[in-house]
Every structure is written in C-alpha cells, then in structure tokens.
Write an enzyme that holds these catalytic residues in place. Structure first.
Site, PDB file in Angstrom:
ATOM      1  CG  ASP A  98      -1.993   1.009   1.266  1.00 38.22           C
ATOM      2  OD1 ASP A  98      -2.281   1.687   0.117  1.00 38.22           O
ATOM      3  OD2 ASP A  98      -2.472   1.201   2.286  1.00 38.22           O
ATOM      4  CB  CYS A 149      -6.122   5.605  -0.485  1.00 39.82           C
ATOM      5  SG  CYS A 149      -5.104   6.728   0.056  1.00 39.82           S
TER       6      CYS A 149
END
Length: 144
Positions: free
Chosen positions: A22, A73
C-alpha cells in the site's frame, strides 16, 4: 542507488509468503477532503513512478507461490491500472488473480489492461452506489 526508499536490513529475497503493498499515493480517493489540493499531471505521474520503486523492492522479497495485494487510496488510473500493467510487464513471474467475487467496480478500460484483467481488479469510486472512499485493489501470485 538512491531511490528515496530507506534501506532496511534483514529482509531477504524470497522470504515473504504474503505482502500487502500500500505505497504512498496521491490520495485522490479520500473523503472528506479537508484540504483541497490541485494535483498537476506531473505530480500524479511522479506518484506512480514513486510507487514503482516500492513494487521493484517488494516483488523480489516474495516467495514463489506467495501472494501480493497492491492497494491505493486513489482513483488515479496512473497509480492503479497502469501500475498493474507495469507489474505484469516488468515481472513476468507475477500472475494477476481475480478479485471479481468482491464488491466494487472493474478496472477502467483503455488504461493498459485487457478486458479480462480489468474484470480481475477492484476499483471503488466515491460516486458509486457502495458509498465508499475511492480506492483500488489488485492481487498477484508469484509463479516463478
């Protein structure tokens, strides 16, 4: 080479069964945005390039048979679909696994993935009926 990543000692090639990657991203999927940023195309491209440094460092750590989930994100295709394309092109030992059983939308067309590959990734858009923040998921297995 100074790629901006900290050199962490103690992690060896082929030593991880699973990696959740991530990497830092442009965060264009976060809400509410309490601070409005205007991101230039150059800044967005720089974010995708920076993520590729993380990708290049993570994949060698993964064992054969191991799995890596790539997530961001952001709703920026440079950081999502195009980085999946980068992984598949630069690391032929990585095979994309389907996440079609999960809620969310398929990947965006015309961003470097085949129609089949678009169906295998998951994109969450704040404008969709699921009412989520924007984020992206792709899952890979190292096969060689």
């Amino acid at each position: 080479a100074n790629d901006g990543l900290k050199d962490v000692k103690g992690f060896y090639a082929n030593s991880f069964d699973c990696i959740l990657l991530d990497p830092p991203c442009s965060a264009l999927g976060l809400r509410p945005k309490l601070q409005i940023d205007t991101k230039s195309a150059k800044e967005l491209l720089k974010a995708a390039d920076y993520q590729q440094k993380f990708i290049r460092n993570a994949i060698p750590l993964l064992k054969v048979g191991g799995r890596m989930t790539y997530s961001t994100c952001t709703i920026n295709s440079l950081e999502n679909e195009e980085n999946v394309k980068f992984i598949l092109k630069e690391f032929p030992c990585m095979r994309l696994e389907s996440l079609a059983h999960l809620p969310g939308l398929p990947g965006l067309p015309d961003k470097g993935l085949t129609e089949e590959e678009c169906q295998m990734v998951r994109r969450f858009d704040p404008t969709d009926t699921l009412d989520t923040m924007g984020f992206f998921l792709a899952k890979f297995q190292k096969v060689c």
